[in-house]
Write a protein that holds these residues in place. Structure first.
Motif, PDB file in Angstrom:
ATOM      1  N   THR A  83       0.841  -1.197   0.000  1.00 31.27           N
ATOM      2  CA  THR A  83       0.000   0.000   0.000  1.00 31.27           C
ATOM      3  C   THR A  83       0.875   1.246   0.000  1.00 31.27           C
ATOM      4  O   THR A  83       1.993   1.228   0.522  1.00 31.27           O
ATOM      5  CB  THR A  83      -0.947   0.008   1.222  1.00 31.27           C
ATOM      6  N   THR A  84       0.369   2.312  -0.595  1.00 31.72           N
ATOM      7  CA  THR A  84       1.069   3.589  -0.579  1.00 31.72           C
ATOM      8  C   THR A  84       0.049   4.725  -0.515  1.00 31.72           C
ATOM      9  O   THR A  84      -1.036   4.630  -1.098  1.00 31.72           O
ATOM     10  CB  THR A  84       1.979   3.754  -1.804  1.00 31.72           C
ATOM     11  N   SER A  85       0.395   5.777   0.229  1.00 32.17           N
ATOM     12  CA  SER A  85      -0.530   6.890   0.469  1.00 32.17           C
ATOM     13  C   SER A  85       0.186   8.217   0.316  1.00 32.17           C
ATOM     14  O   SER A  85       1.407   8.311   0.443  1.00 32.17           O
ATOM     15  CB  SER A  85      -1.116   6.804   1.887  1.00 32.17           C
ATOM     16  N   SER A  86      -0.612   9.260   0.077  1.00 31.66           N
ATOM     17  CA  SER A  86      -0.098  10.628   0.062  1.00 31.66           C
ATOM     18  C   SER A  86      -1.241  11.565   0.401  1.00 31.66           C
ATOM     19  O   SER A  86      -2.408  11.178   0.387  1.00 31.66           O
ATOM     20  CB  SER A  86       0.482  10.985  -1.316  1.00 31.66           C
ATOM     21  N   GLY A  87      -0.899  12.814   0.729  1.00 30.83           N
ATOM     22  CA  GLY A  87      -1.917  13.814   0.997  1.00 30.83           C
ATOM     23  C   GLY A  87      -2.566  13.659   2.360  1.00 30.83           C
ATOM     24  O   GLY A  87      -2.283  12.738   3.122  1.00 30.83           O
ATOM     25  N   VAL A  88      -3.455  14.596   2.670  1.00 25.23           N
ATOM     26  CA  VAL A  88      -4.206  14.598   3.925  1.00 25.23           C
ATOM     27  C   VAL A  88      -5.661  14.305   3.599  1.00 25.23           C
ATOM     28  O   VAL A  88      -6.298  15.059   2.866  1.00 25.23           O
ATOM     29  CB  VAL A  88      -4.088  15.949   4.649  1.00 25.23           C
ATOM     30  N   PRO A  89      -6.210  13.188   4.097  1.00 26.67           N
ATOM     31  CA  PRO A  89      -7.575  12.816   3.708  1.00 26.67           C
ATOM     32  C   PRO A  89      -8.621  13.775   4.256  1.00 26.67           C
ATOM     33  O   PRO A  89      -8.472  14.354   5.334  1.00 26.67           O
ATOM     34  CB  PRO A  89      -7.737  11.421   4.324  1.00 26.67           C
ATOM     35  N   THR A  90      -9.681  13.947   3.493  1.00 21.31           N
ATOM     36  CA  THR A  90     -10.826  14.744   3.909  1.00 21.31           C
ATOM     37  C   THR A  90     -12.093  13.929   3.662  1.00 21.31           C
ATOM     38  O   THR A  90     -12.326  13.497   2.533  1.00 21.31           O
ATOM     39  CB  THR A  90     -10.900  16.065   3.113  1.00 21.31           C
ATOM     40  N   PRO A  91     -12.939  13.669   4.678  1.00 22.36           N
ATOM     41  CA  PRO A  91     -12.734  14.071   6.075  1.00 22.36           C
ATOM     42  C   PRO A  91     -11.670  13.220   6.741  1.00 22.36           C
ATOM     43  O   PRO A  91     -11.396  12.104   6.308  1.00 22.36           O
ATOM     44  CB  PRO A  91     -14.104  13.825   6.703  1.00 22.36           C
ATOM     45  N   ALA A  92     -11.086  13.742   7.811  1.00 21.72           N
ATOM     46  CA  ALA A  92     -10.045  13.034   8.535  1.00 21.72           C
ATOM     47  C   ALA A  92     -10.685  12.132   9.581  1.00 21.72           C
ATOM     48  O   ALA A  92     -11.051  12.573  10.655  1.00 21.72           O
ATOM     49  CB  ALA A  92      -9.088  14.026   9.185  1.00 21.72           C
ATOM     50  N   VAL A  93     -10.835  10.862   9.242  1.00 19.16           N
ATOM     51  CA  VAL A  93     -11.421   9.879  10.148  1.00 19.16           C
ATOM     52  C   VAL A  93     -10.309   9.028  10.722  1.00 19.16           C
ATOM     53  O   VAL A  93      -9.502   8.462   9.985  1.00 19.16           O
ATOM     54  CB  VAL A  93     -12.445   8.998   9.411  1.00 19.16           C
ATOM     55  N   GLY A  94     -10.243   8.935  12.063  1.00 20.32           N
ATOM     56  CA  GLY A  94      -9.189   8.150  12.674  1.00 20.32           C
ATOM     57  C   GLY A  94      -7.822   8.676  12.289  1.00 20.32           C
ATOM     58  O   GLY A  94      -7.612   9.875  12.131  1.00 20.32           O
ATOM     59  N   GLY A  95      -6.870   7.778  12.116  1.00 20.33           N
ATOM     60  CA  GLY A  95      -5.524   8.179  11.728  1.00 20.33           C
ATOM     61  C   GLY A  95      -4.772   7.020  11.128  1.00 20.33           C
ATOM     62  O   GLY A  95      -5.048   5.850  11.421  1.00 20.33           O
ATOM     63  N   TYR A  96      -3.787   7.338  10.282  1.00 17.96           N
ATOM     64  CA  TYR A  96      -3.022   6.298   9.599  1.00 17.96           C
ATOM     65  C   TYR A  96      -1.634   6.842   9.291  1.00 17.96           C
ATOM     66  O   TYR A  96      -1.473   8.000   8.883  1.00 17.96           O
ATOM     67  CB  TYR A  96      -3.725   5.893   8.304  1.00 17.96           C
ATOM     68  N   GLY A  97      -0.633   5.990   9.482  1.00 19.63           N
ATOM     69  CA  GLY A  97       0.717   6.377   9.128  1.00 19.63           C
ATOM     70  C   GLY A  97       1.588   5.157   8.942  1.00 19.63           C
ATOM     71  O   GLY A  97       1.273   4.063   9.427  1.00 19.63           O
TER      72      GLY A  97
END
Length: 379
Positions: free
Chosen positions: A160-174
């Motif tokens: 998996t790969t991610s970028s950006g800040v999700p909207t809406p911000a539900v929970g958290g992931y890193g």
């Protein structure tokens, strides 16, 4: 592009870029109308507010001695590429205990990979590396028996790969992919903050995930060793939550059960699936057993309460979220070289999924121990 921390692997057959682009655009139009029914996430158009995740795939290798181009269990594989049912994951065995998993049509840099062995024998698996191969993403996996000899094995694997800040911000992931020196190869934090890693001596690192989690334990952690040549295992040795972020101690061991410098990946998720999204999927859950079951580390997206029974192996019962295609991961918790995996594949009955984590001591004998486990469907 070469694989991270590994050697080159056979590429998947390329697909013309214009055809793949048209397919992605067509699927995005469908998603705009049927978003509530779709179980995959595709890359967003721009990086500023990209989807979480951008690209992902998972699979379960159900045959430890697969023929070339083998398509593993179709009820336990899926991904963010167009038409996953028509474009399955394939696996090639390239040596004893050595495999390359081909995720189609999600080529690109960065990201992380996790793997969990599925065996009762004390075997374990690790990632050798990953990288773009034609239009796809290849993840190389190696498995070992106690003592460190390569061994053919079943396993679950996730990229998996991610970028950006999700909207809406539900929970958290890193997540973090770190080198032995504690330098970060790639990282992501859904708050937009920057994660950090410190070296604590041979085989020990301190990870700082700012802005994620709660002041008390909440969420799930998964860790995987990454080494192109030597057998290695990694785990969560300790976890110190705070209101400003999460501190995680990672320990890694070689096949001789000695603390060992290697690369590794770590992912943290709170009210998010193990590969990053909040919704979809609508069916996911996780559980941390540390001798008890801290409430905020025992999450089920259906609102039901997960339960734990047994010990060798454990049975983790997650009601209301058993929806194929699906995947699961397990990570050991605590000091010492104990490690954990799945004894058998998970089962599903009347909407309930049962996971079967099993843990081993340094010699590979089953023991009662502590662990994190996470389950997610594609929808």
């Amino acid at each position: 592009m070469p694989m991270h921390a590994g050697t080159a692997v056979p590429p998947v057959r390329p697909v013309p870029a214009d055809r793949a682009f048209r397919a992605v655009r067509a699927l995005l139009l469908v998603l705009a109308v049927l978003a509530a029914l779709v179980g995959v996430s595709l890359p967003a158009a721009g990086p500023a507010h990209a989807a979480v995740p951008d690209r992902w795939g998972f699979a379960y290798l159900d045959n430890p001695n697969p023929p070339p181009g083998y398509v593993p269990d179709t009820t336990r594989q899926w991904g963010s590429w167009p038409s996953p049912a028509a474009n399955p994951v394939r696996v090639d065995k390239v040596g004893t205990g050595s495999y390359v998993v081909h995720f189609p049509l999600i080529a690109g840099p960065g990201g992380i990979a996790h793997v969990t062995a599925v065996a009762r024998t004390g075997s374990w698996c690790q990632v050798r590396g990953w990288g773009t191969a034609g239009t796809g993403q290849d993840v190389a996996v190696s498995c070992y028996r106690p003592g460190g000899a390569p061994e053919d094995n079943r396993f679950t694997v996730l990229y998996t790969t991610s970028s950006g800040v999700p909207t809406p911000a539900v929970g958290g992931y890193g997540y973090v992919y770190a080198a032995p020196t504690a330098s970060i190869v790639t990282q992501y934090n859904s708050t937009g903050a920057t994660n950090a890693v410190g070296y604590g001596g041979t085989g020990t690192w301190k990870v700082w995930l700012p802005g994620l989690g709660q002041a008390s334990p909440a969420g799930n952690i998964e860790v995987t060793a990454v080494n192109p040549s030597a057998g290695a295992r990694c785990k969560v040795a300790d976890w110190v939550p705070s209101a400003s972020g999460q501190t995680v101690i990672v320990n890694c061991y070689n096949a001789g059960n000695v603390l060992f410098d290697t690369r590794w990946t770590l992912s943290y998720s709170e009210k998010r699936a193990v590969h990053g999204p909040a919704f979809p999927p609508n069916s996911y859950g996780y559980l941390w057993f540390n001798g008890g079951l801290p409430p905020a580390t025992n999450f089920n997206s259906s609102g039901a309460v997960n339960t734990l029974a047994g010990s060798v192996p454990y049975t983790v019962n997650l009601p209301g979220i058993a929806v194929p295609s699906d995947t699961a991961q397990v990570t050991a918790f605590g000091p010492g070289p104990d490690y954990c995996g799945l004894a058998t594949p998970w089962n599903r009955s009347a909407g309930t999924v049962n996971l079967f984590p099993i843990c081993f001591n340094a010699s590979g004998s089953p023991i009662a121990s502590r662990f994190f486990t996470a389950y997610s469907s594609a929808v």
